[in-house]
Design a protein around this motif. Structure first.
Motif, PDB file in Angstrom:
ATOM      1  N   ASP A   5       0.847  -1.200   0.000  1.00 47.01           N
ATOM      2  CA  ASP A   5       0.000   0.000   0.000  1.00 47.01           C
ATOM      3  C   ASP A   5       0.883   1.250   0.000  1.00 47.01           C
ATOM      4  N   LEU A   6       0.580   2.205  -0.866  1.00 50.18           N
ATOM      5  CA  LEU A   6       1.434   3.388  -1.047  1.00 50.18           C
ATOM      6  C   LEU A   6       0.854   4.663  -0.435  1.00 50.18           C
ATOM      7  N   ALA A   7      -0.236   4.545   0.309  1.00 46.80           N
ATOM      8  CA  ALA A   7      -0.902   5.744   0.833  1.00 46.80           C
ATOM      9  C   ALA A   7       0.015   6.579   1.724  1.00 46.80           C
ATOM     10  N   LYS A   8       0.826   5.936   2.542  1.00 46.98           N
ATOM     11  CA  LYS A   8       1.640   6.685   3.505  1.00 46.98           C
ATOM     12  C   LYS A   8       2.690   7.533   2.811  1.00 46.98           C
ATOM     13  N   ILE A   9       3.407   6.949   1.844  1.00 49.15           N
ATOM     14  CA  ILE A   9       4.429   7.753   1.176  1.00 49.15           C
ATOM     15  C   ILE A   9       3.799   8.787   0.257  1.00 49.15           C
ATOM     16  N   ASN A  10       2.641   8.473  -0.317  1.00 51.59           N
ATOM     17  CA  ASN A  10       1.916   9.489  -1.092  1.00 51.59           C
ATOM     18  C   ASN A  10       1.579  10.694  -0.215  1.00 51.59           C
ATOM     19  N   GLY A  11       1.294  10.423   1.054  1.00 51.07           N
ATOM     20  CA  GLY A  11       0.943  11.495   1.981  1.00 51.07           C
ATOM     21  C   GLY A  11       2.091  12.449   2.272  1.00 51.07           C
ATOM     22  N   THR A  12       3.311  12.040   1.969  1.00 54.22           N
ATOM     23  CA  THR A  12       4.464  12.937   2.152  1.00 54.22           C
ATOM     24  C   THR A  12       4.709  13.810   0.935  1.00 54.22           C
ATOM     25  N   GLY A  13       3.910  13.587  -0.123  1.00 51.83           N
ATOM     26  CA  GLY A  13       4.088  14.371  -1.350  1.00 51.83           C
ATOM     27  C   GLY A  13       4.853  13.646  -2.434  1.00 51.83           C
ATOM     28  N   PHE A  14       5.169  12.371  -2.220  1.00 49.88           N
ATOM     29  CA  PHE A  14       5.893  11.611  -3.237  1.00 49.88           C
ATOM     30  C   PHE A  14       4.952  10.609  -3.893  1.00 49.88           C
ATOM     31  N   ARG A  15       4.835  10.718  -5.218  1.00 54.70           N
ATOM     32  CA  ARG A  15       3.966   9.804  -5.965  1.00 54.70           C
ATOM     33  C   ARG A  15       4.797   9.085  -7.019  1.00 54.70           C
ATOM     34  N   PRO A  16       5.086   7.814  -6.804  1.00 57.88           N
ATOM     35  CA  PRO A  16       5.914   7.076  -7.754  1.00 57.88           C
ATOM     36  C   PRO A  16       5.243   6.966  -9.126  1.00 57.88           C
ATOM     37  N   GLU A  17       6.048   6.904 -10.158  1.00 55.40           N
ATOM     38  CA  GLU A  17       5.554   6.759 -11.527  1.00 55.40           C
ATOM     39  C   GLU A  17       4.869   5.402 -11.693  1.00 55.40           C
ATOM     40  N   LEU A  18       3.977   5.290 -12.679  1.00 56.20           N
ATOM     41  CA  LEU A  18       3.347   4.013 -12.991  1.00 56.20           C
ATOM     42  C   LEU A  18       4.410   3.018 -13.449  1.00 56.20           C
ATOM     43  N   ALA A  19       4.280   1.787 -13.015  1.00 57.31           N
ATOM     44  CA  ALA A  19       5.238   0.761 -13.408  1.00 57.31           C
ATOM     45  C   ALA A  19       5.228   0.550 -14.917  1.00 57.31           C
ATOM     46  N   ASP A  20       4.054   0.608 -15.550  1.00 55.73           N
ATOM     47  CA  ASP A  20       3.963   0.427 -17.001  1.00 55.73           C
ATOM     48  C   ASP A  20       4.784   1.471 -17.746  1.00 55.73           C
ATOM     49  N   THR A  21       4.700   2.723 -17.281  1.00 61.69           N
ATOM     50  CA  THR A  21       5.445   3.807 -17.923  1.00 61.69           C
ATOM     51  C   THR A  21       6.940   3.594 -17.781  1.00 61.69           C
ATOM     52  N   ARG A  22       7.367   3.237 -16.590  1.00 57.02           N
ATOM     53  CA  ARG A  22       8.788   2.996 -16.351  1.00 57.02           C
ATOM     54  C   ARG A  22       9.298   1.800 -17.161  1.00 57.02           C
ATOM     55  N   LEU A  23       8.483   0.756 -17.287  1.00 58.37           N
ATOM     56  CA  LEU A  23       8.901  -0.434 -18.016  1.00 58.37           C
ATOM     57  C   LEU A  23       9.181  -0.105 -19.481  1.00 58.37           C
ATOM     58  N   LYS A  24       8.308   0.675 -20.089  1.00 59.12           N
ATOM     59  CA  LYS A  24       8.514   1.075 -21.491  1.00 59.12           C
ATOM     60  C   LYS A  24       9.825   1.842 -21.643  1.00 59.12           C
ATOM     61  N   GLY A  25      10.046   2.807 -20.771  1.00 60.55           N
ATOM     62  CA  GLY A  25      11.271   3.610 -20.843  1.00 60.55           C
ATOM     63  C   GLY A  25      12.507   2.774 -20.581  1.00 60.55           C
ATOM     64  N   TYR A  26      12.406   1.848 -19.644  1.00 57.63           N
ATOM     65  CA  TYR A  26      13.550   1.005 -19.288  1.00 57.63           C
ATOM     66  C   TYR A  26      13.974   0.151 -20.478  1.00 57.63           C
TER      67      TYR A  26
END
Length: 469
Positions: free
Chosen positions: A443-464
Protein backbone atom coordinates in the motif's frame (compact mmCIF):
# COMPACT_ATOMS: atom_id res chain seq x y z
CA UNK A 1 16.41 45.86 33.55
CA UNK A 2 13.97 43.63 35.46
CA UNK A 3 13.27 40.12 34.28
CA UNK A 4 9.71 39.24 33.25
CA UNK A 5 8.30 36.39 35.33
CA UNK A 6 5.83 33.67 34.32
CA UNK A 7 5.95 34.11 30.55
CA UNK A 8 4.67 31.16 28.58
CA UNK A 9 7.18 28.89 26.89
CA UNK A 10 7.36 30.01 23.27
CA UNK A 11 9.66 29.58 20.27
CA UNK A 12 10.38 32.18 17.59
CA UNK A 13 12.05 31.42 14.27
CA UNK A 14 15.00 33.62 13.36
CA UNK A 15 16.26 34.73 9.93
CA UNK A 16 18.90 32.00 10.17
CA UNK A 17 17.32 28.66 9.17
CA UNK A 18 17.10 26.15 12.01
CA UNK A 19 17.94 28.66 14.75
CA UNK A 20 15.17 29.15 17.32
CA UNK A 21 14.83 31.78 20.05
CA UNK A 22 12.94 30.60 23.14
CA UNK A 23 11.06 32.52 25.81
CA UNK A 24 11.41 30.54 29.03
CA UNK A 25 8.90 30.58 31.90
CA UNK A 26 10.69 31.94 34.99
CA UNK A 27 8.95 31.76 38.37
CA UNK A 28 10.14 34.24 41.01
CA UNK A 29 9.38 35.49 44.51
CA UNK A 30 11.22 37.19 47.36
CA UNK A 31 13.73 34.32 47.50
CA UNK A 32 14.82 34.43 43.85
CA UNK A 33 13.64 32.51 40.79
CA UNK A 34 13.28 29.04 39.23
CA UNK A 35 13.01 27.96 35.60
CA UNK A 36 12.98 24.84 33.44
CA UNK A 37 16.09 25.70 31.47
CA UNK A 38 15.74 22.90 28.92
CA UNK A 39 12.67 20.70 28.61
CA UNK A 40 12.95 18.23 25.76
CA UNK A 41 9.30 17.24 25.33
CA UNK A 42 7.78 20.72 25.51
CA UNK A 43 10.48 22.31 23.36
CA UNK A 44 10.32 19.60 20.70
CA UNK A 45 6.59 20.30 20.41
CA UNK A 46 7.57 23.89 19.54
CA UNK A 47 10.06 22.84 16.84
CA UNK A 48 13.30 22.13 18.70
CA UNK A 49 15.06 19.18 17.01
CA UNK A 50 15.81 16.19 19.19
CA UNK A 51 19.49 17.11 19.24
CA UNK A 52 20.48 14.80 22.14
CA UNK A 53 23.00 16.87 24.14
CA UNK A 54 25.94 15.01 25.65
CA UNK A 55 27.90 17.79 27.35
CA UNK A 56 27.01 20.77 29.57
CA UNK A 57 29.40 23.77 29.72
CA UNK A 58 29.34 27.03 31.69
CA UNK A 59 31.07 30.29 30.78
CA UNK A 60 31.64 32.69 33.70
CA UNK A 61 32.58 36.32 33.02
CA UNK A 62 33.79 38.80 35.66
CA UNK A 63 33.13 42.04 33.84
CA UNK A 64 30.52 43.64 31.62
CA UNK A 65 31.90 43.97 28.11
CA UNK A 66 33.60 40.57 28.02
CA UNK A 67 33.19 39.52 24.39
CA UNK A 68 33.86 36.07 22.93
CA UNK A 69 33.61 34.85 19.33
CA UNK A 70 32.64 34.69 16.59
CA UNK A 71 33.00 30.87 16.46
CA UNK A 72 31.10 28.29 14.40
CA UNK A 73 31.37 24.84 15.92
CA UNK A 74 30.76 21.37 14.43
CA UNK A 75 27.84 20.59 16.76
CA UNK A 76 24.43 21.92 17.74
CA UNK A 77 24.21 24.14 20.80
CA UNK A 78 21.50 25.32 23.23
CA UNK A 79 22.52 28.48 25.11
CA UNK A 80 20.81 30.08 28.10
CA UNK A 81 21.74 32.54 30.84
CA UNK A 82 22.17 31.59 34.49
CA UNK A 83 23.02 35.02 35.89
CA UNK A 84 23.26 38.47 34.32
CA UNK A 85 22.56 39.48 30.75
CA UNK A 86 24.31 38.95 27.42
CA UNK A 87 24.12 40.36 23.93
CA UNK A 88 24.33 37.54 21.40
CA UNK A 89 25.34 37.79 17.75
CA UNK A 90 25.07 34.87 15.34
CA UNK A 91 26.36 34.56 11.77
CA UNK A 92 25.48 31.71 9.42
CA UNK A 93 28.79 30.27 8.19
CA UNK A 94 27.31 27.14 6.59
CA UNK A 95 27.56 26.42 2.89
CA UNK A 96 24.46 27.62 1.09
CA UNK A 97 22.33 30.65 0.22
CA UNK A 98 22.08 31.96 3.81
CA UNK A 99 25.86 32.18 4.30
CA UNK A 100 26.60 35.48 6.05
CA UNK A 101 23.10 35.98 7.47
CA UNK A 102 23.14 37.72 10.87
CA UNK A 103 20.84 37.67 13.90
CA UNK A 104 21.29 39.48 17.22
CA UNK A 105 19.33 39.39 20.47
CA UNK A 106 19.69 40.18 24.15
CA UNK A 107 19.36 37.20 26.48
CA UNK A 108 18.60 37.08 30.17
CA UNK A 109 17.45 34.15 32.30
CA UNK A 110 14.08 34.26 30.56
CA UNK A 111 15.42 33.53 27.07
CA UNK A 112 17.42 30.78 25.39
CA UNK A 113 18.52 30.02 21.86
CA UNK A 114 19.15 26.89 19.80
CA UNK A 115 22.08 27.24 17.39
CA UNK A 116 22.55 24.68 14.60
CA UNK A 117 25.96 23.33 13.66
CA UNK A 118 27.91 25.78 11.50
CA UNK A 119 26.19 28.94 12.78
CA UNK A 120 28.84 31.10 14.43
CA UNK A 121 28.05 32.51 17.87
CA UNK A 122 29.42 35.40 19.92
CA UNK A 123 28.42 36.79 23.31
CA UNK A 124 29.07 40.13 25.01
CA UNK A 125 28.24 40.40 28.71
CA UNK A 126 26.11 43.39 29.69
CA UNK A 127 26.54 42.97 33.46
CA UNK A 128 29.35 41.98 35.80
CA UNK A 129 29.34 38.39 37.09
CA UNK A 130 27.46 36.98 34.15
CA UNK A 131 27.26 33.23 33.49
CA UNK A 132 25.76 31.46 30.54
CA UNK A 133 25.24 27.76 30.04
CA UNK A 134 25.30 25.69 26.88
CA UNK A 135 24.35 22.15 26.02
CA UNK A 136 26.11 20.55 23.03
CA UNK A 137 25.43 17.28 21.22
CA UNK A 138 29.02 16.16 20.73
CA UNK A 139 31.97 15.88 23.06
CA UNK A 140 34.72 18.42 22.70
CA UNK A 141 37.76 17.01 20.92
CA UNK A 142 41.11 18.42 19.84
CA UNK A 143 40.47 17.56 16.17
CA UNK A 144 37.11 19.35 15.98
CA UNK A 145 36.93 21.69 12.98
CA UNK A 146 35.85 25.26 13.77
CA UNK A 147 35.06 28.16 11.45
CA UNK A 148 35.50 31.79 12.52
CA UNK A 149 34.66 35.33 11.44
CA UNK A 150 36.07 38.56 12.85
CA UNK A 151 34.11 40.40 15.54
CA UNK A 152 34.72 43.69 13.75
CA UNK A 153 33.88 42.53 10.21
CA UNK A 154 32.31 45.41 8.30
CA UNK A 155 30.20 43.13 6.10
CA UNK A 156 28.61 41.43 9.09
CA UNK A 157 28.15 44.86 10.67
CA UNK A 158 27.23 43.93 14.25
CA UNK A 159 26.28 46.89 16.45
CA UNK A 160 27.90 45.89 19.74
CA UNK A 161 26.25 47.54 22.79
CA UNK A 162 29.72 48.05 24.26
CA UNK A 163 32.10 49.14 21.47
CA UNK A 164 34.83 46.62 20.78
CA UNK A 165 37.56 49.14 21.59
CA UNK A 166 36.11 49.30 25.13
CA UNK A 167 35.37 45.58 25.46
CA UNK A 168 37.40 42.77 26.97
CA UNK A 169 38.66 40.71 24.00
CA UNK A 170 41.24 38.04 23.25
CA UNK A 171 43.91 38.64 20.64
CA UNK A 172 42.98 35.32 19.05
CA UNK A 173 39.38 36.41 18.47
CA UNK A 174 40.47 39.73 16.96
CA UNK A 175 42.73 37.87 14.52
CA UNK A 176 39.90 35.90 12.90
CA UNK A 177 39.36 36.49 9.14
CA UNK A 178 36.83 38.81 7.58
CA UNK A 179 33.75 37.19 6.02
CA UNK A 180 35.23 37.35 2.52
CA UNK A 181 38.09 35.11 3.68
CA UNK A 182 35.97 32.54 5.52
CA UNK A 183 35.70 29.02 4.15
CA UNK A 184 32.07 27.96 4.78
CA UNK A 185 31.49 24.95 7.01
CA UNK A 186 30.54 22.02 4.82
CA UNK A 187 27.36 20.11 5.54
CA UNK A 188 27.62 16.79 7.32
CA UNK A 189 27.86 13.89 4.90
CA UNK A 190 25.47 11.16 3.86
CA UNK A 191 27.13 7.76 3.48
CA UNK A 192 25.63 5.37 0.93
CA UNK A 193 26.64 1.74 1.45
CA UNK A 194 26.25 -0.86 -1.28
CA UNK A 195 26.88 1.86 -3.85
CA UNK A 196 27.50 -0.49 -6.79
CA UNK A 197 24.22 -2.40 -6.59
CA UNK A 198 21.07 -1.56 -8.54
CA UNK A 199 19.84 0.87 -5.89
CA UNK A 200 23.34 2.17 -5.17
CA UNK A 201 23.82 3.12 -8.82
CA UNK A 202 20.44 4.87 -8.84
CA UNK A 203 21.40 6.79 -5.69
CA UNK A 204 24.61 7.87 -7.44
CA UNK A 205 22.47 9.39 -10.19
CA UNK A 206 19.97 10.93 -7.76
CA UNK A 207 22.75 12.66 -5.82
CA UNK A 208 25.03 13.42 -8.79
CA UNK A 209 27.07 16.55 -8.12
CA UNK A 210 26.26 16.66 -4.41
CA UNK A 211 29.61 16.75 -2.56
CA UNK A 212 27.92 16.00 0.76
CA UNK A 213 27.04 12.45 -0.35
CA UNK A 214 29.76 9.79 -0.15
CA UNK A 215 29.44 6.42 -1.86
CA UNK A 216 31.06 3.22 -0.62
CA UNK A 217 31.10 -0.18 -2.29
CA UNK A 218 32.41 -3.35 -0.69
CA UNK A 219 36.01 -2.47 -1.53
CA UNK A 220 35.86 0.74 0.53
CA UNK A 221 33.43 -0.37 3.25
CA UNK A 222 33.05 -4.10 3.77
CA UNK A 223 30.05 -4.65 6.01
CA UNK A 224 31.39 -8.08 6.92
CA UNK A 225 34.68 -6.66 8.21
CA UNK A 226 34.49 -5.17 11.74
CA UNK A 227 37.40 -2.86 10.89
CA UNK A 228 35.22 -0.97 8.39
CA UNK A 229 33.00 0.39 11.15
CA UNK A 230 35.97 1.98 12.90
CA UNK A 231 37.38 3.46 9.70
CA UNK A 232 35.14 6.52 9.62
CA UNK A 233 34.99 9.67 11.75
CA UNK A 234 31.25 9.39 12.33
CA UNK A 235 31.07 12.97 13.66
CA UNK A 236 31.28 14.10 10.04
CA UNK A 237 28.15 12.23 8.96
CA UNK A 238 24.46 12.90 9.38
CA UNK A 239 22.92 9.96 7.53
CA UNK A 240 23.62 6.35 6.57
CA UNK A 241 21.73 4.86 3.61
CA UNK A 242 22.20 1.11 3.64
CA UNK A 243 21.61 -0.14 0.11
CA UNK A 244 23.63 -3.33 0.71
CA UNK A 245 21.99 -6.67 1.39
CA UNK A 246 22.24 -10.40 0.84
CA UNK A 247 19.42 -10.95 -1.69
CA UNK A 248 20.04 -14.48 -3.02
CA UNK A 249 16.72 -15.79 -1.77
CA UNK A 250 17.22 -19.44 -2.63
CA UNK A 251 20.91 -19.54 -1.66
CA UNK A 252 19.91 -18.32 1.81
CA UNK A 253 18.27 -21.69 2.42
CA UNK A 254 21.67 -23.43 2.31
CA UNK A 255 23.97 -23.66 5.34
CA UNK A 256 26.56 -21.31 3.84
CA UNK A 257 23.95 -18.92 2.47
CA UNK A 258 22.05 -18.83 5.76
CA UNK A 259 25.18 -17.71 7.59
CA UNK A 260 25.98 -15.10 4.94
CA UNK A 261 22.41 -13.74 4.94
CA UNK A 262 22.36 -13.34 8.73
CA UNK A 263 25.81 -11.75 8.73
CA UNK A 264 24.98 -9.08 6.14
CA UNK A 265 21.27 -8.52 6.75
CA UNK A 266 21.29 -8.61 10.56
CA UNK A 267 24.71 -8.53 12.25
CA UNK A 268 26.05 -5.73 10.03
CA UNK A 269 22.77 -3.83 10.26
CA UNK A 270 22.92 -4.08 14.06
CA UNK A 271 26.40 -2.53 14.06
CA UNK A 272 25.26 0.28 11.76
CA UNK A 273 22.29 0.87 14.05
CA UNK A 274 24.57 1.04 17.09
CA UNK A 275 26.66 3.69 15.34
CA UNK A 276 23.54 5.63 14.33
CA UNK A 277 22.29 5.69 17.93
CA UNK A 278 25.70 6.64 19.35
CA UNK A 279 26.17 9.56 16.94
CA UNK A 280 22.55 10.68 16.44
CA UNK A 281 22.55 9.72 12.75
CA UNK A 282 19.59 9.12 10.47
CA UNK A 283 19.54 5.45 9.43
CA UNK A 284 17.88 4.47 6.14
CA UNK A 285 17.37 0.72 5.76
CA UNK A 286 15.95 -0.87 2.60
CA UNK A 287 13.57 -3.70 3.43
CA UNK A 288 11.51 -6.14 1.40
CA UNK A 289 8.03 -7.45 0.67
CA UNK A 290 9.42 -10.82 1.83
CA UNK A 291 8.89 -9.81 5.47
CA UNK A 292 5.22 -10.70 4.80
CA UNK A 293 3.78 -14.11 3.99
CA UNK A 294 1.54 -12.61 1.29
CA UNK A 295 -1.73 -13.79 2.81
CA UNK A 296 -3.35 -10.34 2.67
CA UNK A 297 -4.53 -8.61 -0.52
CA UNK A 298 -2.15 -5.71 0.23
CA UNK A 299 0.28 -4.80 2.97
CA UNK A 300 0.45 -1.48 4.79
CA UNK A 301 3.04 -0.21 7.24
CA UNK A 302 1.05 -1.25 10.32
CA UNK A 303 1.16 -4.96 9.47
CA UNK A 304 3.51 -7.03 11.57
CA UNK A 305 6.10 -9.28 9.95
CA UNK A 306 5.30 -12.88 9.00
CA UNK A 307 8.43 -14.05 7.11
CA UNK A 308 8.49 -17.45 5.43
CA UNK A 309 12.08 -18.28 4.44
CA UNK A 310 15.58 -17.53 5.75
CA UNK A 311 16.12 -14.45 3.60
CA UNK A 312 12.72 -13.14 4.70
CA UNK A 313 13.54 -13.80 8.35
CA UNK A 314 16.83 -11.91 8.12
CA UNK A 315 15.13 -8.89 6.53
CA UNK A 316 12.45 -8.88 9.24
CA UNK A 317 15.15 -9.15 11.93
CA UNK A 318 17.07 -6.27 10.34
CA UNK A 319 13.92 -4.15 10.39
CA UNK A 320 13.42 -4.88 14.09
CA UNK A 321 16.98 -3.78 14.84
CA UNK A 322 16.68 -0.53 12.87
CA UNK A 323 13.32 0.29 14.44
CA UNK A 324 15.04 1.11 17.75
CA UNK A 325 17.17 3.82 16.11
CA UNK A 326 15.38 7.07 17.07
CA UNK A 327 15.89 8.64 13.62
CA UNK A 328 15.22 5.89 11.09
CA UNK A 329 13.49 5.18 7.82
CA UNK A 330 12.69 1.57 6.90
CA UNK A 331 11.83 1.45 3.19
CA UNK A 332 9.85 -1.64 2.19
CA UNK A 333 9.99 -2.37 -1.51
CA UNK A 334 9.47 -5.22 -3.99
CA UNK A 335 10.64 -6.58 -7.34
CA UNK A 336 13.49 -4.08 -7.87
CA UNK A 337 14.61 -3.36 -11.44
CA UNK A 338 17.69 -1.26 -12.14
CA UNK A 339 21.16 -1.24 -13.67
CA UNK A 340 22.23 -4.84 -13.26
CA UNK A 341 20.97 -8.40 -13.77
CA UNK A 342 17.22 -8.56 -13.14
CA UNK A 343 13.99 -10.22 -14.24
CA UNK A 344 13.09 -7.67 -16.94
CA UNK A 345 16.50 -7.93 -18.61
CA UNK A 346 16.29 -11.72 -18.50
CA UNK A 347 12.87 -11.72 -20.17
CA UNK A 348 14.00 -9.20 -22.79
CA UNK A 349 16.99 -11.41 -23.59
CA UNK A 350 14.75 -14.48 -23.94
CA UNK A 351 12.41 -12.55 -26.24
CA UNK A 352 15.34 -11.53 -28.40
CA UNK A 353 16.58 -15.12 -28.61
CA UNK A 354 13.14 -16.48 -29.52
CA UNK A 355 12.77 -18.49 -26.29
CA UNK A 356 9.25 -19.08 -24.95
CA UNK A 357 9.53 -19.24 -21.15
CA UNK A 358 7.25 -20.62 -18.44
CA UNK A 359 6.81 -17.95 -15.75
CA UNK A 360 5.09 -18.00 -12.35
CA UNK A 361 1.55 -16.60 -12.50
CA UNK A 362 0.37 -16.89 -8.87
CA UNK A 363 2.74 -14.38 -7.24
CA UNK A 364 1.28 -10.86 -7.45
CA UNK A 365 3.04 -7.53 -6.91
CA UNK A 366 4.42 -4.36 -8.46
CA UNK A 367 7.78 -3.63 -10.01
CA UNK A 368 10.01 -1.03 -8.37
CA UNK A 369 12.40 0.78 -10.68
CA UNK A 370 15.54 1.77 -8.83
CA UNK A 371 15.38 5.38 -10.00
CA UNK A 372 12.03 5.80 -8.24
CA UNK A 373 13.26 3.95 -5.15
CA UNK A 374 16.25 6.30 -4.97
CA UNK A 375 14.08 9.35 -5.62
CA UNK A 376 11.69 8.30 -2.85
CA UNK A 377 14.50 7.89 -0.34
CA UNK A 378 15.93 11.28 -1.29
CA UNK A 379 12.45 12.83 -0.99
CA UNK A 380 11.92 11.53 2.55
CA UNK A 381 15.28 12.93 3.62
CA UNK A 382 14.84 16.26 1.80
CA UNK A 383 11.41 17.02 3.26
CA UNK A 384 12.24 15.67 6.72
CA UNK A 385 9.29 13.27 6.65
CA UNK A 386 8.32 11.72 9.99
CA UNK A 387 10.62 8.85 10.85
CA UNK A 388 9.30 5.32 10.55
CA UNK A 389 8.45 2.66 7.96
CA UNK A 390 7.34 3.47 4.41
CA UNK A 391 6.25 1.25 1.53
CA UNK A 392 7.79 2.31 -1.79
CA UNK A 393 7.16 0.65 -5.16
CA UNK A 394 6.01 1.91 -8.51
CA UNK A 395 2.29 2.48 -8.85
CA UNK A 396 -0.39 0.94 -11.07
CA UNK A 397 -2.29 -2.31 -11.39
CA UNK A 398 -0.59 -5.23 -9.66
CA UNK A 399 0.77 -7.91 -11.97
CA UNK A 400 1.97 -11.48 -11.75
CA UNK A 401 5.50 -12.32 -12.85
CA UNK A 402 3.95 -13.94 -15.93
CA UNK A 403 2.06 -10.72 -16.70
CA UNK A 404 5.29 -8.71 -16.45
CA UNK A 405 7.07 -11.20 -18.72
CA UNK A 406 4.26 -10.94 -21.26
CA UNK A 407 4.49 -7.13 -21.11
CA UNK A 408 8.22 -7.34 -21.81
CA UNK A 409 7.68 -9.69 -24.73
CA UNK A 410 5.00 -7.44 -26.21
CA UNK A 411 7.17 -4.32 -25.86
CA UNK A 412 10.03 -6.29 -27.48
CA UNK A 413 7.89 -7.14 -30.51
CA UNK A 414 7.06 -10.71 -29.56
CA UNK A 415 3.57 -12.18 -28.94
CA UNK A 416 2.36 -12.19 -25.33
CA UNK A 417 1.29 -15.78 -25.89
CA UNK A 418 4.93 -16.83 -26.05
CA UNK A 419 4.92 -16.62 -22.24
CA UNK A 420 3.26 -19.55 -20.47
CA UNK A 421 1.94 -19.06 -16.94
CA UNK A 422 2.62 -21.76 -14.34
CA UNK A 423 2.03 -22.06 -10.61
CA UNK A 424 4.84 -21.54 -8.12
CA UNK A 425 4.58 -25.20 -7.06
CA UNK A 426 4.87 -26.38 -10.66
CA UNK A 427 7.74 -24.00 -11.50
CA UNK A 428 9.87 -25.13 -8.54
CA UNK A 429 8.94 -28.82 -8.64
CA UNK A 430 12.08 -30.86 -7.97
CA UNK A 431 14.13 -27.75 -7.13
CA UNK A 432 15.48 -26.40 -3.82
CA UNK A 433 13.77 -23.03 -3.43
CA UNK A 434 12.78 -20.62 -0.70
CA UNK A 435 9.08 -19.98 -0.04
CA UNK A 436 7.76 -16.79 -1.64
CA UNK A 437 4.92 -14.48 -0.55
CA UNK A 438 1.98 -15.03 -2.90
CA UNK A 439 0.92 -11.37 -2.69
CA UNK A 440 3.57 -8.66 -2.54
CA UNK A 441 1.34 -5.63 -3.19
CA UNK A 442 2.43 -2.79 -0.88
CA UNK A 443 0.00 0.00 0.00
CA UNK A 444 1.43 3.39 -1.05
CA UNK A 445 -0.90 5.74 0.83
CA UNK A 446 1.64 6.69 3.50
CA UNK A 447 4.43 7.75 1.18
CA UNK A 448 1.92 9.49 -1.09
CA UNK A 449 0.94 11.49 1.98
CA UNK A 450 4.46 12.94 2.15
CA UNK A 451 4.09 14.37 -1.35
CA UNK A 452 5.89 11.61 -3.24
CA UNK A 453 3.97 9.80 -5.96
CA UNK A 454 5.91 7.08 -7.75
CA UNK A 455 5.55 6.76 -11.53
CA UNK A 456 3.35 4.01 -12.99
CA UNK A 457 5.24 0.76 -13.41
CA UNK A 458 3.96 0.43 -17.00
CA UNK A 459 5.44 3.81 -17.92
CA UNK A 460 8.79 3.00 -16.35
CA UNK A 461 8.90 -0.43 -18.02
CA UNK A 462 8.51 1.07 -21.49
CA UNK A 463 11.27 3.61 -20.84
CA UNK A 464 13.55 1.00 -19.29
CA UNK A 465 13.31 -1.31 -22.31
CA UNK A 466 13.83 1.55 -24.76
CA UNK A 467 16.95 2.71 -22.90
CA UNK A 468 18.28 -0.84 -22.73
CA UNK A 469 18.39 -1.22 -26.51
Amino acid sequence: MGMEFQKKLAATETPIPGMLLFDLPVYGDNRGWFKENWQREKMMALGLPDFSPVQNNISYNDKAGTTRGIHAEPWDKFVSVATGRIFGAWVDLREGPTFGSVFTAELDAGKAIFIPRGVANSYQTLEDNTSYVYLVNDHWSADAEYTFVNLADETVGISWPIPLEEAELSEKDMAHPRLAGVTPMAAKKTLVLGADGQLGKALRSAYAGDPSVEFADRSSFDLLDPASFGSRNWRKYSTIINAAAFTAVDAAETEEGRQAAWALNVTAVAELSRIAVAHGLVMVQVSSDYVFDGSRPSHDETEGPSPLGVYAQTKAAGDAVVSVVPRHYIIRTSWVIGDGPNFVRTMASLAEKGVSPAVVNDQIGRLTFSEDLAAGIKHLLDVGAPFGTYNLTNDGEPRSWADVAADVFELSGRPRGNVTGVSTAEYFRGKEAAPRPSNSVLDLAKINGTGFRPELADTRLKGYLQNSK
